[in-house]
Each structure stands twice: as C-alpha cells, then as structure tokens.
Design a protein around this motif. Structure first.
Motif, PDB file in Angstrom:
ATOM      1  N   UNK A 365     -38.448  86.068  52.595  1.00  0.00           N
ATOM      2  CA  UNK A 365     -39.802  86.208  52.061  1.00  0.00           C
ATOM      3  C   UNK A 365     -40.064  87.636  51.589  1.00  0.00           C
ATOM      4  N   UNK A 366     -39.665  88.622  52.389  1.00  0.00           N
ATOM      5  CA  UNK A 366     -39.946  90.021  52.031  1.00  0.00           C
ATOM      6  C   UNK A 366     -39.029  90.520  50.934  1.00  0.00           C
ATOM      7  N   UNK A 367     -37.752  90.080  50.980  1.00  0.00           N
ATOM      8  CA  UNK A 367     -36.798  90.533  49.973  1.00  0.00           C
ATOM      9  C   UNK A 367     -36.515  92.017  50.036  1.00  0.00           C
ATOM     10  N   UNK A 368     -36.739  92.657  51.165  1.00  0.00           N
ATOM     11  CA  UNK A 368     -36.534  94.097  51.293  1.00  0.00           C
ATOM     12  C   UNK A 368     -35.044  94.451  51.264  1.00  0.00           C
ATOM     13  N   UNK A 369     -34.764  95.687  50.889  1.00  0.00           N
ATOM     14  CA  UNK A 369     -33.397  96.189  50.808  1.00  0.00           C
ATOM     15  C   UNK A 369     -32.727  96.151  52.183  1.00  0.00           C
ATOM     16  N   UNK A 370     -31.531  95.551  52.229  1.00  0.00           N
ATOM     17  CA  UNK A 370     -30.732  95.497  53.459  1.00  0.00           C
ATOM     18  C   UNK A 370     -31.499  94.876  54.635  1.00  0.00           C
ATOM     19  N   UNK A 371     -32.421  93.960  54.334  1.00  0.00           N
ATOM     20  CA  UNK A 371     -33.194  93.335  55.414  1.00  0.00           C
ATOM     21  C   UNK A 371     -32.320  92.468  56.314  1.00  0.00           C
ATOM     22  N   UNK A 372     -31.089  92.163  55.880  1.00  0.00           N
ATOM     23  CA  UNK A 372     -30.198  91.352  56.716  1.00  0.00           C
ATOM     24  C   UNK A 372     -29.851  92.046  58.033  1.00  0.00           C
ATOM     25  N   UNK A 373     -30.089  93.369  58.117  1.00  0.00           N
ATOM     26  CA  UNK A 373     -29.852  94.049  59.397  1.00  0.00           C
ATOM     27  C   UNK A 373     -30.775  93.515  60.497  1.00  0.00           C
ATOM     28  N   UNK A 374     -31.909  92.972  60.088  1.00  0.00           N
ATOM     29  CA  UNK A 374     -32.864  92.424  61.064  1.00  0.00           C
ATOM     30  C   UNK A 374     -32.291  91.203  61.800  1.00  0.00           C
ATOM     31  N   UNK A 375     -31.884  90.120  61.107  1.00  0.00           N
ATOM     32  CA  UNK A 375     -31.290  88.987  61.846  1.00  0.00           C
ATOM     33  C   UNK A 375     -29.960  89.340  62.507  1.00  0.00           C
ATOM     34  N   UNK A 468     -35.577 100.922  61.130  1.00  0.00           N
ATOM     35  CA  UNK A 468     -36.685  99.979  60.974  1.00  0.00           C
ATOM     36  C   UNK A 468     -36.280  98.569  61.399  1.00  0.00           C
ATOM     37  N   UNK A 469     -35.131  98.115  60.915  1.00  0.00           N
ATOM     38  CA  UNK A 469     -34.727  96.737  61.198  1.00  0.00           C
ATOM     39  C   UNK A 469     -34.271  96.555  62.647  1.00  0.00           C
ATOM     40  N   UNK A 470     -33.625  97.566  63.212  1.00  0.00           N
ATOM     41  CA  UNK A 470     -33.252  97.475  64.624  1.00  0.00           C
ATOM     42  C   UNK A 470     -34.506  97.430  65.495  1.00  0.00           C
ATOM     43  N   UNK A 471     -35.521  98.225  65.141  1.00  0.00           N
ATOM     44  CA  UNK A 471     -36.783  98.212  65.890  1.00  0.00           C
ATOM     45  C   UNK A 471     -37.448  96.841  65.798  1.00  0.00           C
ATOM     46  N   UNK A 472     -37.441  96.244  64.585  1.00  0.00           N
ATOM     47  CA  UNK A 472     -38.020  94.904  64.425  1.00  0.00           C
ATOM     48  C   UNK A 472     -37.256  93.882  65.254  1.00  0.00           C
ATOM     49  N   UNK A 473     -35.940  94.006  65.287  1.00  0.00           N
ATOM     50  CA  UNK A 473     -35.123  93.081  66.084  1.00  0.00           C
ATOM     51  C   UNK A 473     -35.392  93.255  67.571  1.00  0.00           C
ATOM     52  N   UNK A 474     -35.571  94.497  68.017  1.00  0.00           N
ATOM     53  CA  UNK A 474     -35.879  94.758  69.432  1.00  0.00           C
ATOM     54  C   UNK A 474     -37.170  94.060  69.830  1.00  0.00           C
ATOM     55  N   UNK A 475     -38.200  94.202  69.010  1.00  0.00           N
ATOM     56  CA  UNK A 475     -39.493  93.561  69.307  1.00  0.00           C
ATOM     57  C   UNK A 475     -39.330  92.041  69.350  1.00  0.00           C
ATOM     58  N   UNK A 476     -38.620  91.486  68.388  1.00  0.00           N
ATOM     59  CA  UNK A 476     -38.424  90.032  68.319  1.00  0.00           C
ATOM     60  C   UNK A 476     -37.697  89.508  69.554  1.00  0.00           C
ATOM     61  N   UNK A 477     -36.630  90.184  69.934  1.00  0.00           N
ATOM     62  CA  UNK A 477     -35.836  89.723  71.076  1.00  0.00           C
ATOM     63  C   UNK A 477     -36.617  89.879  72.377  1.00  0.00           C
ATOM     64  N   UNK A 478     -37.356  90.968  72.529  1.00  0.00           N
ATOM     65  CA  UNK A 478     -38.174  91.142  73.734  1.00  0.00           C
ATOM     66  C   UNK A 478     -39.213  90.027  73.860  1.00  0.00           C
ATOM     67  N   UNK A 479     -39.863  89.688  72.768  1.00  0.00           N
ATOM     68  CA  UNK A 479     -40.854  88.611  72.798  1.00  0.00           C
ATOM     69  C   UNK A 479     -40.190  87.270  73.113  1.00  0.00           C
ATOM     70  N   UNK A 480     -39.022  87.033  72.510  1.00  0.00           N
ATOM     71  CA  UNK A 480     -38.312  85.771  72.763  1.00  0.00           C
ATOM     72  C   UNK A 480     -37.889  85.658  74.218  1.00  0.00           C
ATOM     73  N   UNK A 481     -37.371  86.770  74.772  1.00  0.00           N
ATOM     74  CA  UNK A 481     -36.953  86.750  76.176  1.00  0.00           C
ATOM     75  C   UNK A 481     -38.119  86.552  77.128  1.00  0.00           C
ATOM     76  N   UNK A 482     -39.278  87.008  76.713  1.00  0.00           N
ATOM     77  CA  UNK A 482     -40.449  86.920  77.594  1.00  0.00           C
ATOM     78  C   UNK A 482     -41.159  85.577  77.500  1.00  0.00           C
ATOM     79  N   UNK A 483     -41.263  85.030  76.292  1.00  0.00           N
ATOM     80  CA  UNK A 483     -42.129  83.866  76.101  1.00  0.00           C
ATOM     81  C   UNK A 483     -41.411  82.601  75.627  1.00  0.00           C
ATOM     82  N   UNK A 484     -40.173  82.723  75.154  1.00  0.00           N
ATOM     83  CA  UNK A 484     -39.514  81.583  74.526  1.00  0.00           C
ATOM     84  C   UNK A 484     -38.386  81.046  75.411  1.00  0.00           C
ATOM     85  N   UNK A 485     -38.752  80.171  76.344  1.00  0.00           N
ATOM     86  CA  UNK A 485     -37.782  79.529  77.235  1.00  0.00           C
ATOM     87  C   UNK A 485     -36.816  80.550  77.857  1.00  0.00           C
ATOM     88  N   UNK A 486     -37.334  81.529  78.580  1.00  0.00           N
ATOM     89  CA  UNK A 486     -36.459  82.565  79.155  1.00  0.00           C
ATOM     90  C   UNK A 486     -35.514  82.004  80.212  1.00  0.00           C
TER      91      UNK A 486
END
Length: 652
Positions: A365-375, A468-486
């Motif tokens: 959706x964002x189409x940002x440069x090198x955004x694949x580092x996020x997933x 930027x993308x590593x920080x976004x991934x950190x936030x995503x994984x922390x939320x998943x570990x906390x709220x998504x079937x931990x």
C-alpha cells in the motif's frame, strides 16, 4: 601460555566447523550471481540455511526431494503473492499458516523456518513473468549443487551413524551388571543411562516424517531404548530389597556383563547371528533367583536378540512403513483435534500469518523504498515463544545499530564494487561463525545486506530506512506477542504437565485392549511421554525455585516408573495374545488403574484432590496368570505407582 593455546584451539575448531557452511554460502552467491544475475541472489540465504540444517543429519535423497518440492511450491506462491494486493493478503495468510501447521509442533518448533524464510524473501524483490523461468532454472541449479555438496559432506566430513548411543548403553549395562556382582550400585550409571534414553528418544522423534513415525535407524534406537528402560526398572524396582548376592547370581551377572561388552563392540548391520546365539544359549543355561527376577531378565534378553535382528533387517535411512503415524497425531486425519486454538502449532501459525499479511500489505500500500525490510525483520524476530522473540528483538536492535555503524566505517574505506564484494565475503564468514543466538549475528547480516543495498541506494538514506523498518517490525512483533495468541514457556510448561497425565491415561486405555492394542499408538505415546518429561525437566531446572521443584522432582520419576510398568504389561499381553475380557481378574485390575488415572487427571485439572484409590499391600495372583511371578509383581507395582502418583498430586 596454556590458556592461549586452548583459546587458539577452540577458535580453530569453530572455524573448521563453520567452514562447510561458509563455503556453500559463498559458492552459491557467486555462482548464482554469475549464472543467473543479481535478481536471484536473494535465494542464497535460505539455501545456505537448508544446507546448514541438512548437513547435521544423514544424507537422504528422498528427504531432499521432499524439501525441494515444498520449496518449489513456496516459490510459486511467493510469485503469485507479489502480483496484486488481494493475492498478497490471501497468500500471506494461507501459506505461512499451512507451513507452520503441517510441519511444526512444540517438540520441533523451527521446522517451518527454511520454507517460511523462502516465501518471505522471494517476495522482497518481485520478478516479472519473463523472469520466472530464470528463477526456476536457478532453483534447479541450486538443488543439484546442494545435493552434490550434501553428499560430499556426508562422505568426507560427517561420520556415518553406527548406533553410538546404543553401544554406550550396552557398555553401561555391562558396568552396572559388574557392580551388581560385587553388591554395589553407582547412581552415576543410572543417570547416564537416563540421559542416553532421552537422547535416543530425540533421535527417534527427529527421524519421523509426515507419514511415518520413524526410519530404520530410529526403530532400532526405539527397541534398545525399551531394553534400557526395562533393565533399569528391573534393577531399581525388582532387585531392591532382595538378597541378590548368591553365588549363582554373581556368576550370572558377571557372564551377562561380558556379553553386554561383546554386543557393544561386535554389533553390526550385516550379521549379528553369533551374538544372538550366545545370548540365547546364555538365557537357556543360566538362571537367577528369585524366579520373578529370572522372568524379567529373560524378557530383556529376548528383546535384545530381537533388536540385534532388526539392525540387519532395516534400511537405516528409509521410513519404517509399518510404523505409521496414528490418526490422533496425523495433521490431516486428526485435523479436528489439531485445529484448535489451544494447540501450539495452531497459535503460532495464526500469529505468523497475520503478522506477515499485515507487514506485506503495508509494503504494497505504501510503496516506500526498500519497505520489504519491514516484513523481513518481522519474520526474523517473530519466534514461537514470546521469550525467544524478546531475545531476537533485543539482538536485532543492537545488531542493527552496530551493523550500521560498521557499515558506515567500511563503506568509507571500500567504495568500489570490489570493495563491497570484499565486505560481503568477510561478513558471510563471520555470520556463520558466530552463534545464531548472539547479537553479533544480526550485526554481520546487517553489514551483508547494506553492502548490497548501498550499491544502488545512497548510504545515508539506506541507513535511515533500515532503522525505520526495523523499528516498525519491533513494534509489530511486540504487539503480536502480547495480544495475538501468545505462547510463553510457562503456559506450555503447565500444558505439558497436563499432557503428561493425559498420556498416562491414553497408554492404559490402549493397554487394556490386550492383543488388539495398536502398537503405533503405544509407540507414539511412549515417544511423546519422553519428550514431554524432558521438556518439564528442562523448564523446572531453569525457571523454578528449589521449593517449587520438589513437587515435579517427585512426580517425574514415579510417572516414568508407571509408564514403564504399563508398557511391560501391554507387551506381556500382546506376546501371549491375551484378551483382558476373557480374564475377569485381569480386566478388573486394568479397569481399576484406568479409572484411577482418569480421576487423578480430573483432580489435577479441577484442583479437587480426593484420593482416587487404595492399593493392596499383600501379594495377589490374577487368575490364570498366577504362575507368572514377574507379571504379578508388575501388576502390584503398577497399582502402587498409581496410588503414589495420586498422593503426590494430592500433596500439591
């Protein structure tokens, strides 16, 4: 001086161990780059990981072909996921879920990683349809190269299996028998044998595939594991309190000790007839007192002879086709029981697929440069257990910052294409030398990735985007570990204790069928019992205070004794083709034990710890089985073990 010599020796040994993986990684990188172009270099990372994984096991062409088939399917799925947004959402939900659900469980939680990594990494750099044949050609080249390299590794570097733990176990039996002849016991021998059985069980479990419980090597380990388990039970439970030091018993122990040492040295995969003949002659001409001890030892000797025969009959690396995974453990046939949110693989499969779906959708959706580092970063940090994910997050953050700093310094020095290639080579060497769990691993991998990226992107922009993308991934994984079937180590530990009691009940339920019991169900339950017990043992050693350990340190030995007794009772009835319903006393005994185990299970779950049964103190014969003194001892001991288990749970 000696300290420095030891350190140098350690470093040399580690580099020697890492060299095959480093060589394969560099060989794949340069050959794929030269033959197929920079667009296909992305596959080097997961292909190297596949080599690293498979090089630790025995070479099996069938196993490799199975892996290659899965990788080709993942390649096609990754291409389709990059075509448009609906396919991206659908396939990033479906494919990671299917990979984790079908390939992993709590005893093998990382089986998904290579294929998941491939699916993720191949989406990082989408290719047009015209490049798909080139990608397939690169894969076929890589598969052929890996097959040759793994074969050479198995022949030159990795030693072939020769039943080393079985041999050590027979040596242990020989030493214990020598000590028994002298009226001595060494608790270290017992502990050593227990550790061997744990290792053998892991070998057996790791040799299974999607359809079969074990290969030939695993089946032989299984039979010898039963030998060691029964021997230790005989020594601990039947010999205790008995006067064994008669002249005849001493001679028996010494002679059998010598035979055990002969088996250790002489067993082979071609012909064990001479060893079997010696054991058979010994069993016919020598005897122990009392009679029940003689009967118990005779059963063990017969099982050793059977195991020695199996070594020459089985194909070591082929699946044992009569050892089919029972429906209760089959991911498809038993899907109703596996498709439940309390299952380990179900919870992680959903968590991983949702995280990848969200991160890849955000990229598209964002189409940002090198955004694949996020997933990519999200995938590498998201582990089955929350505690392990936190460790990965910490390592990734530290490693990324350190890696960017090192990259900044190195790219100031090496600015040409050749310089970047030097950085890639050096970082590859260090990446596979350091432990995977260290923060230095992501540091070297960051340098490796940035050396490639900065060839086409300004260094400053690349470093900012990486953070930027590593920080976004950190936030995503922390939320998943906390709220998504931990999944936490503590929650799985509590499930394991419940599972242990479930296994007790299930074994007795199957044993009650007598001659009609399903051997594969019993095998699966025995293997799972050992894996669960070891998981509990490891957790309490690392995480519980001494006063909390006491309950489990009492529970595990009694439970192990009970399982050994039930296994032997079941084997006795199968061997003699007994149907319990035809013997009222035997049926009463087994039903009493099963009901008691069911009540213990319910008591532990509901915390209603009412005593479930009382055992009889006096000896009792069970109908037509009264001439089998060892069986009667097993039966009474089994009743006592159940009662002791009940008392331990009641005291919690």
């Amino acid at each position: 001086m000696e300290q420095w010599t030891d350190r140098i020796h350690t470093v040399r040994r580690k580099w020697a161990a890492a060299f095959p993986v480093i060589f394969v990684s560099l060989f794949m990188f340069f050959s794929i780059l030269l033959l197929f172009g920079i667009g296909q270099v992305i596959m080097v990372s997961f292909l190297t990981l596949l080599f690293r994984t498979k090089s630790q096991k025995d070479f099996s062409l069938n196993d490799l072909l199975h892996c290659y088939a899965i990788m080709l399917l993942a390649c096609i799925a990754a291409y389709l996921a990059a075509l448009n947004l609906p396919l991206c959402i659908f396939l990033n939900l479906l494919v990671p879920f299917a990979i984790v659900f079908l390939l992993t469980d709590k005893f093998n939680p990382k089986a998904y990683f290579v294929y998941g990594m491939e699916f993720v990494f191949l989406q990082l750099r989408p290719i047009p349809l015209s490049q798909l044949p080139v990608r397939f050609a690169a894969f076929l080249y890589a598969f052929l190269s890996l097959t040759i390299l793994l074969y050479l590794h198995s022949r030159i570097i990795r030693k072939r299996r020769h039943y080393g733990t079985v041999r050590k176990g027979m040596n242990n039996l020989g030493r214990q028998l020598m000590n028994l002849a002298d009226g001595k016991r060494d608790p270290r021998d017992r502990e050593e044998l227990v550790q061997m059985m744990i290792h053998m069980n892991q070998v057996i479990y790791s040799s299974r595939n999607y359809t079969y419980l074990s290969n030939g090597y695993g089946t032989v380990n299984y039979y010898f594991m039963l030998v060691f388990q029964r021997f230790q039970y005989l020594v601990d439970e039947i010999m205790d309190g008995q006067n064994m030091l008669t002249e005849g018993n001493q001679r028996y122990f010494l002679k059998l000790s010598g035979l055990c040492f002969c088996i250790e040295k002489g067993m082979n995969q071609k012909d064990n007839r001479s060893l079997i003949t010696e054991l058979t002659d010994f069993a016919e001409n020598e005897s122990l007192t009392p009679q029940k001890l003689q009967e118990g030892m005779r059963e063990i000797l017969e099982l050793i002879c059977f195991s020695l025969t199996k070594i020459t009959d089985v194909k070591m690396y082929r699946p044992a086709k009569e050892w089919k995974i029972p429906d209760m453990s089959h991911k498809i046939k038993g899907i109703r029981s596996h498709f439940h949110l309390n299952q380990f693989h179900m919870r992680f499969a959903l968590r991983l697929s949702i995280v990848l779906c969200v991160s890849f959708t955000a990229c598209r959706i964002t189409g940002m440069e090198h955004s694949y580092w996020y997933p990519m970063s999200s995938f590498l940090m998201l582990m089955p257990y929350s505690e392990e994910s936190l460790m990965k997050i910490n390592n990734r953050m530290i490693g990324t910052v350190a890696g960017l700093f090192v990259t900044f310094l190195l790219t100031e020095i090496f600015k040409s294409l050749a310089g970047h290639i030097v950085i890639i080579v050096v970082m590859t060497c260090f990446m596979y030398y350091v432990p995977v769990t260290s923060w230095t691993m992501p540091m070297y991998s960051t340098c490796y990735g940035m050396a490639l990226t900065t060839l086409s992107l300004p260094r400053g922009e690349a470093m900012e985007l990486r953070i930027l993308y590593v920080a976004a991934a950190v936030v995503t994984v922390l939320l998943a570990n906390r709220f998504l079937l931990p999944i936490t180590a503590k929650s799985e530990f509590l499930k394991s204790v419940n599972s242990l009691l479930d296994i007790d009940e299930s074994i007795m339920k199957e044993v009650r069928k007598g001659r009609d019991s399903d051997l594969n169900v019993i095998r699966e339950l025995l293997l799972r019992f050992q894996m669960v017990s070891n998981e509990i043992r490891n957790y309490i050693e690392k995480n519980l205070a001494p006063e909390e350990k006491e309950f489990y340190q009492q529970l595990l030995p009694v439970n192990a004794q009970l399982v050994s007794e039930m296994e032997q009772i079941g084997a006795y009835m199968r061997k003699r083709k007994i149907v319990p319903e035809q013997n009222l006393m035997l049926e009463e005994l087994l039903r009493n034990i099963e009901q008691a185990l069911r009540r213990i299970r319910k008591s532990y779950t509901k915390n209603e710890l009412a005593s479930s049964m009382m055992t009889e103190e006096e000896s009792r014969a069970y109908g037509c089985l009264d001439e089998e003194l060892y069986f009667n001892t097993l039966a009474l001991n089994c009743l006592k073990s159940v009662n002791e288990l009940d008392q331990i749970i009641h005291s919690k």
